[in-house]
Design a protein around this motif. Structure first.
Motif, PDB file in Angstrom:
ATOM      1  N   HIS A  96       0.877  -1.171   0.000  1.00  0.00           N
ATOM      2  CA  HIS A  96       0.000   0.000   0.000  1.00  0.00           C
ATOM      3  C   HIS A  96       0.909   1.215   0.000  1.00  0.00           C
ATOM      4  O   HIS A  96       1.731   1.377   0.907  1.00  0.00           O
ATOM      5  CB  HIS A  96      -0.915  -0.005   1.224  1.00  0.00           C
ATOM      6  N   TYR A 124       0.633   4.241   0.660  1.00  0.00           N
ATOM      7  CA  TYR A 124       0.566   5.206   1.759  1.00  0.00           C
ATOM      8  C   TYR A 124       0.708   4.546   3.123  1.00  0.00           C
ATOM      9  O   TYR A 124       1.284   5.134   4.042  1.00  0.00           O
ATOM     10  CB  TYR A 124      -0.752   5.983   1.719  1.00  0.00           C
ATOM     11  N   GLU A 180       1.757   7.571  -3.151  1.00  0.00           N
ATOM     12  CA  GLU A 180       1.778   8.287  -1.874  1.00  0.00           C
ATOM     13  C   GLU A 180       1.444   9.756  -2.076  1.00  0.00           C
ATOM     14  O   GLU A 180       0.659  10.351  -1.323  1.00  0.00           O
ATOM     15  CB  GLU A 180       3.151   8.138  -1.218  1.00  0.00           C
ATOM     16  N   HIS A 204      -2.299  10.416  -2.416  1.00  0.00           N
ATOM     17  CA  HIS A 204      -2.986  10.477  -1.122  1.00  0.00           C
ATOM     18  C   HIS A 204      -2.781  11.846  -0.472  1.00  0.00           C
ATOM     19  O   HIS A 204      -3.725  12.444   0.058  1.00  0.00           O
ATOM     20  CB  HIS A 204      -2.454   9.390  -0.185  1.00  0.00           C
ATOM     21  N   ALA A 244      -6.731   6.541   3.117  1.00  0.00           N
ATOM     22  CA  ALA A 244      -6.028   5.269   2.902  1.00  0.00           C
ATOM     23  C   ALA A 244      -6.676   4.154   3.717  1.00  0.00           C
ATOM     24  O   ALA A 244      -6.902   3.046   3.212  1.00  0.00           O
ATOM     25  CB  ALA A 244      -4.554   5.414   3.263  1.00  0.00           C
TER      26      ALA A 244
END
Length: 661
Positions: free
Chosen positions: A135, A137, A206, A209, A280
């Motif tokens: 993932h 973030y 990232e 986000h 997230a």
């Protein structure tokens, strides 16, 4: 070690290589106390720390969860839970055949370690390296290279076990931030892996986000939450989509109610960071601790350490009591659809050092080491390779004369207590895709593997009670034993002239100066390398005018040395280097001057390399220095080293998979 990740368990529903699993309940673990001279009394106590269960990222297969909190930069385990397995020059050795291996998307890059062994390397890092999702973030764990040990079976021993197992210690994974009990572990693959695959371009990075968090924070600052309606949010989403669809589609609330819910979740902490983190978290499926214990399978029943069997490398040892019939470890499988693509051939190299099979000498000279860690059947072309530390389980049977715990087991007067204490079975009651895939033909499986999918799992279960500290063994099969016995008879030990082990050199810790090397040169299998990181502007750009001179590339390296002595080495890469001088400071510490050379694995050339300047670092400690093997001198490249896959019992193996002539 800095890895460029290559695993494909990505979040969202874009890959689907490992599908959601309906799982059965997890077994308990046990603590045992002595009860008399020979007996033990065991009580149930759930102590498992890591579980494999369907990921909280929708449609992304399995994920790894922790049931215990982990502090930032603490290791997940005391040592790596399995060795890394390197594939050397895989494309070249495949001799122009297409390699249908779905593990390509699970490989790590091997930078700083296996890359010095050959021209091109792929590294299989099992368990956390292959089972943790990514993932961008919420990533929370990162790998660090564990000890390389080429002394467990030293070349000077002449043992037939030389080169038959991986000397790479694997990766020790550490927490990049505080992790709470119940969280899924997300490994940091590196966004470069996503960037190199256009079909994954829609996955939020990232920065996406962060930008989404800032946009929503600005909206909340400029307007009352009550003033925002559905039409306004649609307008915002439509405008943002013009510039970045990775923000508009997954992150901008579609309704005023969703917007209100989001701000209630962050308790009106209207900051871009708080909103980005909540966005997230909202992308994940909820997973409770009870759910993890119910749906998951324990991943840490075993610990890897030196086997009790001579020259067998690392073995698998029980960390807790496992009752007869209990699950020891689950083993989702990766597929090699044509075993001949693991064959190795004599290579020739072009002027750029790129290898290819020598057309005048195209007879196989060996097989990739990964063969020794995979399951198959003598009548099948397909190899099945575990994603977990099941690869550390060694062989034992009553048929052969084996030492260590295997010998101890075979001395037991009770028939049921002799031989291997574990066996494999299909995990079709847990991994429901296994039940489906067991009915598929090789052709159908190949078609799925071409798409990057996988769908088979084995489970290792206890044939009898296994106690803490016992080494766990499987019976690899009659043919494997015959292959081993034939190897022992034909084995010709290699010469250890002009050779010394990397671990011995590392333990000695003496990096020689040019003057010392004139008197006492390193053996031909040894080279030196250094931790290094590129500064801004150091990468050559033909469109940017460079006004640096030779002296500009001689600089103090103490900052790099300080970073190399720390825990978090993610910003560092290992580059070839030479020691230029060594002297002691006022505290008696060796201080070095080193010259860095262009890293061949780095696609971007440096300014100093292009301009033919020397890159010299002064004032560095030996924390920066490493010993590495020179190309093709690792024992795994030796001719005649042992290679044989683990046999799946005939009664378990589907008839339609027996496609080998």
């Amino acid at each position: 070690m800095i890895y460029k990740a290559a695993a494909t368990l990505l979040y969202l529903s874009i890959v689907g290589g490992m599908r959601g699993i309906n799982a059965t309940s997890e077994e308990s673990s046990y603590d045992c106390i002595a009860d008399g001279d020979n007996d033990k009394t065991c009580k149930s106590e759930s102590t498992c720390k890591y579980y494999l269960a369907p990921s909280s990222i929708p449609n992304s297969g399995f994920g790894v969860y922790t049931t215990h909190p982990i502090k930032a930069h603490d290791p997940l385990t005391e040592t790596s839970d399995a060795p890394s397995v390197m594939v050397f020059d895989g494309e070249a050795h495949a001799a122009n055949k297409k390699r249908y291996w779905n593990m390509h998307d699970y490989f790590w890059g091997g930078e700083g370690s296996g890359e010095y062994d050959c021209s091109s390397v792929e590294e299989l890092v099992v368990t956390f390296g292959t089972s943790c999702n990514f993932h961008t973030y919420l990533k929370n764990v990162y790998p660090k290279e564990d000890i390389y040990d080429d002394t467990m079976t030293h070349r000077s021993s002449g043992s037939p076990g030389i080169g038959a197992y991986s000397y790479y210690g694997g990766a020790l994974f550490l927490a990049s931030r505080d992790i709470e009990a119940g969280e899924e572990l997300f490994a940091d693959y590196g966004e470069e892996w996503l960037d190199g695959r256009p079909y994954l371009d829609h996955i939020p990075r990232e920065e996406d986000h962060e930008q989404a968090g800032e946009v929503l924070a600005k909206l909340a600052e400029g307007l009352e939450v009550a003033e925002i309606d559905d039409a306004f949010l649609k307008t915002v989403s439509d405008v943002i989509q013009i510039f970045n669809t990775r923000i508009s589609k997954p992150f901008i609330p579609k309704t005023a109610e969703e917007f209100k819910t989001l701000f209630a979740q962050i308790k009106h902490n209207i900051t871009g960071e708080a909103i980005a983190n909540q966005l997230a978290l909202n992308s994940l499926l909820p997973r409770s601790m009870d759910w993890i214990l119910s749906e998951g399978k324990c991943l840490d029943n075993l610990i890897a350490k030196k086997s009790t069997v001579s020259d067998a490398g690392r073995g698998a040892f029980a960390q807790r009591f496992i009752p007869k019939g209990g699950s020891i470890v689950i083993a989702p499988l990766l597929h090699i659809m044509d075993y001949t693509t693991t064959f190795m051939y004599p290579l020739e190299f072009d002027e750029d050092g790129k290898p290819s099979v020598d057309e005048e000498d195209d007879e196989p000279i060996g097989k990739q080491l990964i063969t020794n860690y995979c399951f198959s059947h003598d009548q099948s072309t397909m190899l099945l390779c575990p994603q977990t530390n099941a690869i550390t389980i060694n062989h034992c049977s009553e048929r052969g004369d084996f030492d260590g715990d295997c010998s101890r087991y075979n001395e037991n007067e009770n028939d049921g207590m002799r031989g291997a204490n574990a066996e494999i079975r299909w995990a079709d009651d847990w991994d429901t895709d296994t039940k489906t895939w067991l009915k598929k033909s090789i052709k159908d499986i190949t078609r799925l593997v071409k798409k990057g999918k996988r769908g088979l799992s084995l489970e290792v279960v206890a044939k009898r009670d296994i106690f803490p500290g016992d080494e766990v063994f499987l019976d690899y099969g009659v043919q494997w034993e015959e292959d081993w016995n034939n190897h022992v008879e034909s084995w010709e030990p290699p010469s250890d002239e002009d050779y010394v082990s990397i671990k011995e050199m590392t333990d000695a810790g003496v990096f020689r100066t040019p003057e010392e090397l004139e008197i006492d040169p390193y053996p031909s299998n040894i080279m030196t390398a250094c931790f290094y990181f590129l500064e801004e502007g150091e990468t050559f750009d033909p469109d940017v005018e460079d006004d640096t001179y030779a002296d500009d590339w001689i600089s103090d390296g103490s900052e790099i040395a300080a970073a190399a002595s720390g825990v978090d080495l993610r910003d560092l890469v290992i580059w070839p280097c030479d020691v230029l001088s060594r002297e002691k400071d006022e505290n008696g510490v060796d201080i070095y001057e080193v010259e860095i050379f262009q890293n061949n694995s780095d696609e971007d050339e440096t300014v100093w390399f292009v301009k033919n300047y020397r890159r010299i670092l002064t004032n560095v400690t030996k924390d920066i220095l490493k010993f590495r093997t020179t190309r093709y001198t690792n024992d795994q490249h030796l001719p005649g080293v042992f290679r044989s896959f683990l046999r799946i019992p005939d009664e378990m193996f589907p008839e339609q998979w027996k496609d080998r002539a």
